[in-house]
Scaffold this motif. Structure first.
Motif, mmCIF file in Angstrom:
data_model
loop_
_atom_site.group_PDB
_atom_site.id
_atom_site.type_symbol
_atom_site.label_atom_id
_atom_site.label_comp_id
_atom_site.label_asym_id
_atom_site.label_seq_id
_atom_site.Cartn_x
_atom_site.Cartn_y
_atom_site.Cartn_z
ATOM 1 N N VAL A 93 4.262 12.890 19.407
ATOM 2 C CA VAL A 93 4.275 11.881 18.352
ATOM 3 C C VAL A 93 4.739 10.538 18.922
ATOM 4 O O VAL A 93 5.756 10.469 19.611
ATOM 5 N N GLU A 109 2.373 5.829 12.856
ATOM 6 C CA GLU A 109 2.518 7.025 13.695
ATOM 7 C C GLU A 109 1.177 7.579 14.149
ATOM 8 O O GLU A 109 0.207 7.581 13.400
ATOM 9 N N THR A 111 -0.164 11.231 15.990
ATOM 10 C CA THR A 111 0.226 12.573 16.415
ATOM 11 C C THR A 111 -0.927 13.193 17.202
ATOM 12 O O THR A 111 -2.097 12.944 16.909
#
Length: 127
Positions: A93, A109, A111
């Motif tokens: 992440v 973010e 991932t």
């Protein structure tokens, strides 16, 4: 600010029990999260955390690196999840948190599923 993020990881993500008081403590009601082509507002983020608690038996977060700049903290961390079916999922992440008045107002973010079933690739944004 690293301390705030560590507390979020410990009290919200690693805690096997959903506890709204921790979300209220660390997140602004104006919170917005951009994660893997999805946008979540505060209410949707709460639903996301509830969904995680339904699917994940245990989660550990390891911060590999971080950088701070003013009211922004960037983390590179690993999220290892043991799902309730016993399978293990590992995500890399990269997250940029914006903090105002000691609360997180935004997270941008990305991932990446490193290990585990492909169906778990969106664990970071499920509602």
């Amino acid at each position: 600010m690293k301390h705030i993020i560590q507390q979020v990881f410990l009290n919200i993500l690693e805690n096997p029990v959903f506890d709204l008081s921790f979300i209220e403590k660390y997140f602004s009601k104006d919170y917005i999260q951009f994660v893997d082509h999805h946008q979540l507002n505060y209410e949707e983020f709460i639903l996301h955390i509830k969904k995680l608690k339904e699917k994940v038996a245990e989660q550990k977060i390891a911060i590999l690196n971080y950088a701070e700049n003013g009211n922004v903290i960037f983390t590179h961390h690993l999220a290892k999840s043991v799902l309730k079916d016993g399978s293990i999922v590992l995500h890399k992440v990269l997250a940029e948190f914006t903090i105002e008045d000691k609360k997180i107002v935004k997270c941008d973010e990305l991932t990446l599923l490193l290990e585990g079933d492909f169906s778990s690739r969106n664990l970071g944004s499920e509602i």
